[in-house]
Structure formats: C-alpha cells, structure tokens
Design a protein around this motif. Structure first.
Motif, mmCIF file in Angstrom:
data_model
loop_
_atom_site.group_PDB
_atom_site.id
_atom_site.type_symbol
_atom_site.label_atom_id
_atom_site.label_comp_id
_atom_site.label_asym_id
_atom_site.label_seq_id
_atom_site.Cartn_x
_atom_site.Cartn_y
_atom_site.Cartn_z
ATOM 1 N N ILE A 24 0.865 -1.172 0.000
ATOM 2 C CA ILE A 24 0.000 0.000 0.000
ATOM 3 C C ILE A 24 0.905 1.227 0.000
ATOM 4 O O ILE A 24 1.880 1.291 0.742
ATOM 5 C CB ILE A 24 -0.916 -0.001 1.241
ATOM 6 C CG1 ILE A 24 -1.853 -1.190 1.189
ATOM 7 C CG2 ILE A 24 -1.676 1.306 1.337
ATOM 8 C CD1 ILE A 24 -2.665 -1.377 2.444
ATOM 9 N N CYS A 25 0.559 2.190 -0.803
ATOM 10 C CA CYS A 25 1.352 3.424 -0.886
ATOM 11 C C CYS A 25 1.068 4.305 0.323
ATOM 12 O O CYS A 25 -0.076 4.632 0.604
ATOM 13 C CB CYS A 25 1.006 4.161 -2.174
ATOM 14 S SG CYS A 25 1.843 5.740 -2.338
ATOM 15 N N ASP A 26 2.127 4.666 1.044
ATOM 16 C CA ASP A 26 1.914 5.537 2.194
ATOM 17 C C ASP A 26 1.442 6.917 1.768
ATOM 18 O O ASP A 26 0.691 7.570 2.486
ATOM 19 C CB ASP A 26 3.190 5.631 3.051
ATOM 20 C CG ASP A 26 4.359 6.220 2.297
ATOM 21 O OD1 ASP A 26 4.349 6.226 1.054
ATOM 22 O OD2 ASP A 26 5.308 6.673 2.958
ATOM 23 N N GLY A 27 1.814 7.361 0.572
ATOM 24 C CA GLY A 27 1.333 8.638 0.070
ATOM 25 C C GLY A 27 -0.168 8.631 -0.185
ATOM 26 O O GLY A 27 -0.869 9.606 0.093
ATOM 27 N N CYS A 28 -0.685 7.513 -0.694
ATOM 28 C CA CYS A 28 -2.123 7.391 -0.952
ATOM 29 C C CYS A 28 -2.906 7.129 0.336
ATOM 30 O O CYS A 28 -4.106 7.375 0.395
ATOM 31 C CB CYS A 28 -2.397 6.257 -1.937
ATOM 32 S SG CYS A 28 -1.716 6.508 -3.578
ATOM 33 N N ALA A 29 -2.241 6.607 1.369
ATOM 34 C CA ALA A 29 -2.941 6.220 2.588
ATOM 35 C C ALA A 29 -2.964 7.337 3.638
ATOM 36 O O ALA A 29 -3.446 7.122 4.739
ATOM 37 C CB ALA A 29 -2.268 4.983 3.184
ATOM 38 N N GLN A 30 -2.465 8.509 3.306
ATOM 39 C CA GLN A 30 -2.445 9.605 4.272
ATOM 40 C C GLN A 30 -3.762 10.363 4.263
ATOM 41 O O GLN A 30 -4.492 10.363 3.276
ATOM 42 C CB GLN A 30 -1.318 10.575 3.928
ATOM 43 C CG GLN A 30 0.047 9.966 4.093
ATOM 44 C CD GLN A 30 1.157 10.948 3.709
ATOM 45 O OE1 GLN A 30 0.948 12.141 3.671
ATOM 46 N NE2 GLN A 30 2.319 10.407 3.451
ATOM 47 N N GLY A 31 -4.056 10.995 5.372
ATOM 48 C CA GLY A 31 -5.189 11.908 5.446
ATOM 49 C C GLY A 31 -6.528 11.262 5.696
ATOM 50 O O GLY A 31 -7.562 11.822 5.352
ATOM 51 N N HIS A 32 -6.542 10.061 6.285
ATOM 52 C CA HIS A 32 -7.818 9.441 6.652
ATOM 53 C C HIS A 32 -7.623 8.604 7.916
ATOM 54 O O HIS A 32 -6.496 8.368 8.345
ATOM 55 C CB HIS A 32 -8.382 8.586 5.508
ATOM 56 C CG HIS A 32 -7.474 7.482 5.073
ATOM 57 N ND1 HIS A 32 -7.405 6.293 5.727
ATOM 58 C CD2 HIS A 32 -6.588 7.404 4.050
ATOM 59 C CE1 HIS A 32 -6.527 5.506 5.131
ATOM 60 N NE2 HIS A 32 -6.025 6.164 4.108
ATOM 61 N N ASP A 33 -8.718 8.180 8.503
ATOM 62 C CA ASP A 33 -8.662 7.462 9.773
ATOM 63 C C ASP A 33 -8.208 6.003 9.641
ATOM 64 O O ASP A 33 -7.788 5.405 10.612
ATOM 65 C CB ASP A 33 -10.032 7.479 10.456
ATOM 66 C CG ASP A 33 -10.434 8.883 10.879
ATOM 67 O OD1 ASP A 33 -9.522 9.722 11.054
ATOM 68 O OD2 ASP A 33 -11.638 9.127 11.020
ATOM 69 N N GLY A 34 -8.327 5.436 8.451
ATOM 70 C CA GLY A 34 -8.050 4.013 8.286
ATOM 71 C C GLY A 34 -6.648 3.713 7.996
ATOM 72 O O GLY A 34 -6.168 2.629 7.968
#
Length: 86
Positions: free
Chosen positions: A76-86
């Motif tokens: 999973i891309c950490d850049g895509c996974a930023q800015g949300h609770d999950g």
C-alpha cells in the motif's frame, strides 16, 4: 544437482501434476525451483516499476539452469494512505 524435495516428490506425485497444470514441463520439474517474490503492483508509482526487476531476476534464474516462479504481494502506498482514519 538433486533437489531437496526429490524424495518427497517420489511419494507425492500430485506436486508435479500441480506444477504441470501451470505450464511447467518434465524438464522444468527436474530443475532447481526458485521463487521470485516482489511487491510489484500498478496501484501507485512506488511499485509499478518492480516487475521489470522481477523479469530480470527470472531471466537470471533461467540463465543459470533453474525454473523460476513469480509471486506478488503488492504493498500500500503511504502517500495514498495519508489523510484518513483508516
């Protein structure tokens, strides 16, 4: 070179038939079997290029007389996974 699994293969013939069901032939089964694992995936720029490296590794295994098998478990891309609770 005898495979470590040689004796087991004599008792469990289904191993060979499962490999042959994915396109392996009689000569492939006798070769050293090398797993090439990667986190390749096309979901983000951090891993989309890794398949090129996998193909080079596969080529190297063939060149040295082995039979490669590719395995992917993308990340999973950490850049895509930023800015949300999950």
């Amino acid at each position: 070179m005898m495979q470590k699994s040689h004796d087991d293969r004599m008792l469990w013939a289904q191993f060979d038939s499962l490999e042959m069901g994915t396109g392996w032939d009689d000569t492939d089964i006798e070769k050293p079997q090398i797993m090439v694992e990667s986190v390749y995936g096309d979901s983000h720029p951090g891993s989309w290029h890794l398949n090129q490296l996998v193909e080079q590794a596969v080529y190297g295994v063939y060149e040295k007389g082995g039979k490669p098998a590719k395995y992917y478990a993308t990340d999973i891309c950490d850049g895509c996974a930023q800015g949300h609770d999950g």
